[in-house]
Write a protein that holds these residues in place. Structure first.
Motif, mmCIF file in Angstrom:
data_model
loop_
_atom_site.group_PDB
_atom_site.id
_atom_site.type_symbol
_atom_site.label_atom_id
_atom_site.label_comp_id
_atom_site.label_asym_id
_atom_site.label_seq_id
_atom_site.Cartn_x
_atom_site.Cartn_y
_atom_site.Cartn_z
ATOM 1 N N ALA A 106 0.816 -1.209 0.000
ATOM 2 C CA ALA A 106 0.000 0.000 0.000
ATOM 3 C C ALA A 106 0.855 1.265 0.000
ATOM 4 O O ALA A 106 0.341 2.363 -0.152
ATOM 5 C CB ALA A 106 -0.935 -0.002 1.205
ATOM 6 N N PHE A 107 2.183 1.109 0.186
ATOM 7 C CA PHE A 107 3.091 2.264 0.169
ATOM 8 C C PHE A 107 3.988 2.185 -1.071
ATOM 9 O O PHE A 107 5.069 1.598 -1.005
ATOM 10 C CB PHE A 107 3.993 2.248 1.409
ATOM 11 N N PRO A 108 3.555 2.740 -2.193
ATOM 12 C CA PRO A 108 4.446 2.736 -3.360
ATOM 13 C C PRO A 108 5.773 3.422 -3.019
ATOM 14 O O PRO A 108 5.816 4.267 -2.125
ATOM 15 C CB PRO A 108 3.674 3.544 -4.401
ATOM 16 N N SER A 109 6.832 3.035 -3.751
ATOM 17 C CA SER A 109 8.164 3.597 -3.493
ATOM 18 C C SER A 109 8.129 5.099 -3.335
ATOM 19 O O SER A 109 8.774 5.672 -2.451
ATOM 20 C CB SER A 109 9.113 3.268 -4.643
ATOM 21 N N LEU A 110 7.352 5.750 -4.191
ATOM 22 C CA LEU A 110 7.309 7.209 -4.174
ATOM 23 C C LEU A 110 6.796 7.709 -2.832
ATOM 24 O O LEU A 110 7.328 8.679 -2.272
ATOM 25 C CB LEU A 110 6.407 7.714 -5.298
ATOM 26 N N VAL A 111 5.776 7.043 -2.301
ATOM 27 C CA VAL A 111 5.206 7.483 -1.030
ATOM 28 C C VAL A 111 6.224 7.306 0.095
ATOM 29 O O VAL A 111 6.390 8.183 0.945
ATOM 30 C CB VAL A 111 3.901 6.709 -0.750
ATOM 31 N N ILE A 112 6.929 6.158 0.065
ATOM 32 C CA ILE A 112 7.966 5.949 1.082
ATOM 33 C C ILE A 112 9.025 7.042 0.957
ATOM 34 O O ILE A 112 9.463 7.633 1.946
ATOM 35 C CB ILE A 112 8.612 4.558 0.920
ATOM 36 N N ALA A 113 9.417 7.334 -0.294
ATOM 37 C CA ALA A 113 10.432 8.362 -0.505
ATOM 38 C C ALA A 113 9.955 9.714 0.014
ATOM 39 O O ALA A 113 10.720 10.460 0.634
ATOM 40 C CB ALA A 113 10.768 8.455 -1.990
ATOM 41 N N ILE A 114 8.669 10.022 -0.209
ATOM 42 C CA ILE A 114 8.128 11.292 0.281
ATOM 43 C C ILE A 114 8.231 11.352 1.795
ATOM 44 O O ILE A 114 8.696 12.337 2.374
ATOM 45 C CB ILE A 114 6.652 11.447 -0.163
ATOM 46 N N LEU A 115 7.819 10.248 2.443
ATOM 47 C CA LEU A 115 7.861 10.210 3.906
ATOM 48 C C LEU A 115 9.284 10.406 4.421
ATOM 49 O O LEU A 115 9.531 11.214 5.321
ATOM 50 C CB LEU A 115 7.343 8.859 4.395
ATOM 51 N N ILE A 158 16.565 3.156 0.034
ATOM 52 C CA ILE A 158 15.672 2.597 1.052
ATOM 53 C C ILE A 158 14.249 2.509 0.509
ATOM 54 O O ILE A 158 13.580 1.478 0.650
ATOM 55 C CB ILE A 158 15.709 3.458 2.329
ATOM 56 N N ALA A 159 13.796 3.568 -0.151
ATOM 57 C CA ALA A 159 12.418 3.585 -0.645
ATOM 58 C C ALA A 159 12.187 2.460 -1.654
ATOM 59 O O ALA A 159 11.198 1.728 -1.563
ATOM 60 C CB ALA A 159 12.111 4.935 -1.277
#
Lengths: 528, 314, 271
Positions: free
Chosen positions: C111-120, C134-135
């Motif tokens: 549910a956390f696409p790479s982009l979302v992880i990267a944003i966080l 990491i993302a």
């Protein structure tokens, strides 16, 4: 009256001949059986007749259905004939139906494809046809809700919905239990009588062939080696291959006497429950009792058979005895010590041979590594020279050359693989081997050789085994004592010959009655 | 069916709760003092104190988390520190760019991929199949934002059919759709390529199944067998991919918005990151995750509609 | 050996070679700005031209290859290193609470696409190449875990595994001796595909400024810089794009070719 005439049919796939010069005549209202071992070209003949040869296959000759040459008929006209003039039933009922359509819709489709009728009428006729084939469930059911036998009835209903003149059945009962097999064969015979259609029955099972066919064709290596009316063919058996085939099917082996009465394995009141799917979100999970208070003993050097239909708990019992699954009640002991996963000294006393000669070995390891895997159970496994000697001896014991050790499993045939499986079981010199349907996947001639090998091994040293099989004739020939299992319970046990000659329990009686019998053959003794 | 839906709903709720805890932990716990972090090293202590009070940072973690989640459930996402506007309003303005863009792209990709995949499968090994597979191989490899730049170069700068960027708003739906067309094409192409490949291989798998042979034995032509029997079974893996793709489309939309200067969630989130506006970041991320989980829930329900075997299973 | 395999291996070797060469030699030093020679078209002293700071594009592409390949490789390593053991573990304990937990955890990460992880991560730690690794790496874990579990489950039902259990071998030993060798091909092929997806993801992240930061060269960054120049100097935008396209294409062809070569029945997942 001739319904189907095959004249000089040859089929090549990628340049390799798979059928050569097939000639066959069959009449309406009769059952013609084609039999032979795997790879003999039985199924290919059936597919050619349906005009459903695989892509890349090149066919020559003639296949005349009521005077129409299938091989010369263009595809659109063939589509109009399939399901209409000729229908086909396949071996594997579990996968032959579309999982996302109701069974009624699938039968109705045959009618809708070939006739201009309303959907409602097609569905009504489909429902009637499902009833005719003896299916007692609603046409609105989906295939996954049905048993194998029920699904095979649906497939039959689909094939005969248009009352075709020719019905081809390719191993229609091979995947089914004996009692179900008997009922499906009854149904097919009844349909032949009632509709007057011709049935082309493809099967490897000679007992079935001898039981139901009006005419028999025996195939080997893509050719028909012998063909004739059933009684004539069984009496004459002109071709040596026919004789060898029947002799191998009726193979009886000589077992040495059981040496002692010392108990080896004791299974007492064993219960095994499986959790099943939840019926409510909360509350305890319901369970299914796979083994219900099962008790049995096997003495040293004793050969015990276990028969029963699929789902009766045979495999669960195997796993429980081998200590691979926990039991919820009762005890399993070998030499009075309880079986457990960690006790290597005890576990080396028991080994197993499985059914599937293709799935029993890790394809990535060589034979030497494969058959020495049980050495893991030894405290001091042989190394270097000793290991090589042990491997060579194990291979020799099962009749394989020593250079087999360096090969991968894909280089061996099905029969050779079962020999290797036996070598793997023997390498730690166990007292008990469990044969779990160990010869069921083999062709009759190979099966006869493996049974001979087992008998040979028993003569060399006292070997006790539990021989699990759905095939009554095999169990009868290779065991001293037999157990009959039904729905997780052992319902009858006794000396093999006594049980088969005079079964007491109604279930045993029905099993024996349902199993098709090979005719007594004059040639059986001297053919091999 | 209802039990199936309820079961999936329960696991959806669990996923949402865990996801919210993860986001909360990353944004509000890991930085130590989020207020000091947001304001930077040169901030005056009284400003930090004011922000701390506004964010309720003096409360214990659990009640802060509860307040955040409770607020979101009621549609209250907090107030942005940089915009001084409720985050809900900020999102509401921008979601009407990002969401339509993702849906537009999904529609385009499905419309292209289904026929292409079905055609390629039915002509397996033929020239059409080879051409389509070659094209998808390229489509899979093109970075969508670069493809977007090329589209701009060709259709906006050279041909002048579309504007190079910007968004006129939904007052004129036609103009709005036109502004979203190039971005949607850029987003859809790689996804369509993947989808077409999955469609083809899934169909080919199904065409090899026993029930197709049964259907042929009934008298169905190859084409009828494909349309009536193979297709619906082949849809099951295809649906999985569509569900997964939606999250990529949403994420991709954020990137593509940069190429076309679209005022969507992407713009909002990058401004929030550079302004260290954690309140906005955490809400937008939660919204994205929520959407992805919801879409997968819908895909699960669609599964059950397609496959009767799943309906029976709780 | 198929055509796919040869072309794929060739392209992959070419770009890996460029990246490796950049450690020893690049035509120009990309940290030196040469404004008078800005936006030169390809040819002449600068084979691929120069960018808006007059930096040599070929040198930038070589340095960018290094960044892209390093980020994607480490990210796939993380995904495989954690995902495969998790998948093996879940399969060995199939049906248990642990299996359930691992699979639910997987669903959650999906549910956390790479982009979302990267944003966080960027919001809290600021942008960097590590951030991108990491993302992308986290998102790769469930990909490999699922694939491993899916491929291992049917193997656990096979008789040769039962035979190993009859020989007294435990779940861990069986996983390593019997399961792993039988899924290795699938992992190699999927690893190649994930590698290509990693290159794409790295490019996207550095394009929006969440990946490697200047002065580190990256293909995504080069595209971001070229965006406003696309009408004046299209080559500045086209060349890095083609570098990404060809690398990803090469890896995908290599993956497909390897699959056909090793085992045509392997099921690979592409998302």
């Amino acid at each position: 009256m001739t319904l189907l005439t095959i004249k000089d049919l040859s089929v090549q796939i990628g340049g390799t001949p798979v059928l050569q010069g097939i000639d066959l005549d069959m009449a309406a209202g009769q059952i013609t059986a084609i039999t032979g071992e795997s790879g003999s070209g039985k199924s290919m003949t059936a597919l050619a007749t349906m005009g459903l040869l695989p892509q890349g296959a090149v066919a020559q000759g003639q296949i005349l259905l009521d005077g129409t040459d299938i091989l010369q008929t263009p595809e659109p006209a063939l589509c109009r004939m399939r399901g209409n003039a000729m229908g086909m039933v396949f071996q594997e009922p579990m996968t032959a139906l579309n999982p996302v359509q109701t069974i009624g819709a699938q039968v109705a489709e045959t009618i809708l494809i070939h006739e201009q009728v309303t959907k409602a009428e097609a569905h009504a006729r489909a429902a009637a046809m499902l009833e005719r084939v003896g299916l007692k469930v609603a046409p609105t059911r989906y295939p996954h809700e049905l048993s194998g036998g029920q699904r095979q009835r649906v497939v039959i209903a689909m094939a005969i919905a248009m009352r075709p003149k020719l019905l081809i059945a390719d191993e229609p009962t091979t995947a089914l239990d004996v009692t179900t097999q008997a009922r499906i064969l009854d149904l097919l015979q009844g349909l032949v009588d009632e509709f007057g259609m011709g049935l082309l029955l493809i099967t490897h099972d000679l007992a079935v062939v001898a039981d139901v066919a009006d005419r028999i064709a025996v195939m080997q290596h893509g050719r028909i080696v012998e063909e004739g009316a059933t009684p004539d063919l069984l009496r004459a058996m002109r071709h040596p291959y026919t004789r060898a085939l029947f002799a191998a099917s009726a193979r009886a082996v000589d077992l040495p006497p059981v040496p002692t009465d010392a108990p080896l394995l004791a299974v007492r009141n064993v219960v095994r429950d499986y959790p099943t799917k939840r019926l409510s979100l909360f509350g305890p999970r319901p369970t299914f009792r796979a083994l219900n208070n099962v008790s049995l003993t096997i003495n040293r050097g004793e050969r015990v058979g276990l028969v029963g239909e699929s789902g009766c708990g045979k495999s669960t019992l195997t796993r429980a005895i081998l200590g691979l699954e926990p039991v919820q009640g009762g005890t399993i002991t070998v030499d009075d010590a309880p079986v457990s996963q960690g006790d290597h000294a005890l576990r080396r006393k028991m080994q197993v041979v499985f059914q599937d000669p293709y799935g029993s070995f890790n394809p990535r390891h060589r034979v030497d590594r494969l058959i020495t895997e049980p050495f893991h159970l030894l405290d001091n496994p042989p190394k270097g020279e000793d290991r090589a000697k042990a491997i060579a001896k194990a291979l020799k014991d099962v009749g394989l050359p020593p250079d087999a050790a360096g090969k991968y499993i894909h280089e061996f045939s099905g029969g050779q693989r079962q020999r290797l499986a036996i070598a793997r079981a023997l390498i730690v010199e166990p007292d008990l081997i469990i044969f779990d349907e160990a010869v069921s996947a083999l062709d009759v001639s190979v099966r006869a050789q493996v049974l001979d090998l087992i008998a040979d091994l028993c003569r060399k040293r006292p070997l006790a085994y539990l021989f699990i099989s759905h095939d009554l004739s095999v169990v009868r020939s290779i065991t001293d004592r037999v157990l009959v299992m039904q729905a997780g319970k052992i319902v009858e046990s006794g000396v093999t010959e006594t049980v088969f000659a005079n079964p007491q329990h109604p279930y045993t009686q029905s099993l024996i009655a349902a199993a098709p019998q090979l005719p007594e053959l004059a040639y059986a003794a001297d053919a091999l | 069916m209802i039990r199936f839906a309820l079961g999936r709903l329960a696991s959806l709720t669990a996923s949402l709760i865990v996801a919210s805890i993860v986001i909360f932990a990353v944004v509000e716990v890991i930085p130590g003092d989020p207020a000091a972090f947001m304001l930077g090293v040169n901030a005056r202590p009284d400003t930090i104190a004011a922000l701390r009070a506004e964010m309720g940072l003096d409360e214990p973690l659990v009640s802060r988390y509860a307040a955040w989640v409770g607020g979101m459930v009621q549609g209250n996402f907090g107030v942005s520190w940089t915009y001084k506007t409720p985050v809900a309003t900020l999102i509401a303005d921008r979601i009407w760019v990002s969401l339509p863009l993702a849906i537009y792209a999904l529609t385009l990709s499905t419309l292209v991929a289904f026929p292409a995949g079905i055609y390629a499968a039915s002509r397996r090994g033929g020239a059409g199949d080879t051409a389509i597979m070659g094209a998808t191989q390229l489509g899979v490899a093109i970075p969508n934002f670069w493809f977007a730049m090329i589209l701009v170069l060709i259709f906006a700068i050279n041909l002048r059919w579309f504007s190079a960027g910007g968004f006129p708003g939904w007052a004129d739906p036609w103009a709005a759709l036109k502004a979203l067309t190039l971005p949607a094409i850029a987003l859809a192409l790689p996804q369509a390529a993947i989808l077409a490949r999955v469609m083809r291989s899934s169909l080919l798998d199904m065409l090899g199944e026993d029930f197709i042979r049964t259907a042929r034995a009934k008298g169905l032509t190859r084409r009828q067998a494909l349309w009536r029997h193979a297709l619906r079974n082949a849809l099951i893996p295809v649906l999985t991919i569509i569900g997964l793709q939606f999250s990529f489309l949403l994420a991709g939309a954020i990137i593509i918005e940069q190429v076309f200067f679209l005022p969507g969630l992407g713009r909002l989130i990058f401004q929030a990151i550079s302004a260290r506006d954690l309140i906005v970041v955490e809400s937008v991320v939660m919204l994205l995750v929520f959407t992805v989980i919801m879409v997968n829930f819908i895909v699960d329900l669609t599964y059950a509609a397609v496959d009767p075997r799943l309906r029976a299973r709780a | 050996m198929s055509r796919n395999l040869i072309i794929g291996a060739g392209l992959t070797a070419f770009f890996t070679g460029l990246a490796a060469l950049s450690f020893l030699w690049t035509p120009y030093n990309i940290e030196v700005l040469d404004i008078p020679n800005r936006l030169l078209t390809p040819g002449g002293a600068h084979v691929l031209g120069t960018d808006h700071f007059g930096r040599d594009i070929l040198s930038m592409v070589m340095m960018g290859a290094r960044t892209s390949i390093a980020v994607a490789l480490v990210a796939v390593g993380i995904g495989m290193g954690l995902g495969v053991p998790l998948g093996l573990w879940a399969a060995a304990r199939r049906g248990s609470l642990l299996d359930d937990l691992i699979m639910r955890g997987n669903d959650l990460v999906f549910a956390f696409p790479s982009l979302v992880i990267a944003i966080l991560i960027t919001a809290v730690f600021g942008p960097s190449a590590i951030n991108a690794i990491i993302a992308i790496g986290i998102f790769n874990i469930p990909v490999f875990a699922r694939l491993t579990r899916g491929a291992a489950l049917p193997l656990w039902e096979r008789d040769f595994i039962l035979a190993a259990r009859v020989s007294g071998k435990g779940a861990a030993r069986i996983s390593v001796e019997h399961i792993l060798p039988n899924i290795a091909n699938l992992m190699i092929v999927q690893g190649t595909i994930q590698f290509s997806l990693g290159i794409l993801a790295e490019a996207a992240l550095s394009y929006i400024g969440l990946g490697a930061q200047p002065p580190t060269a990256s293909w995504g960054r080069m595209l971001a810089d070229a965006q406003t120049l696309v009408s004046i100097a299209p080559h500045v935008a086209l060349i890095p794009g083609f570098a990404i396209l060809l690398t990803v294409l090469g890896l995908n062809l290599l993956g497909d070719g390897l699959r056909d070569w090793l085992d045509p029945r392997l099921r690979v997942v592409r998302t």
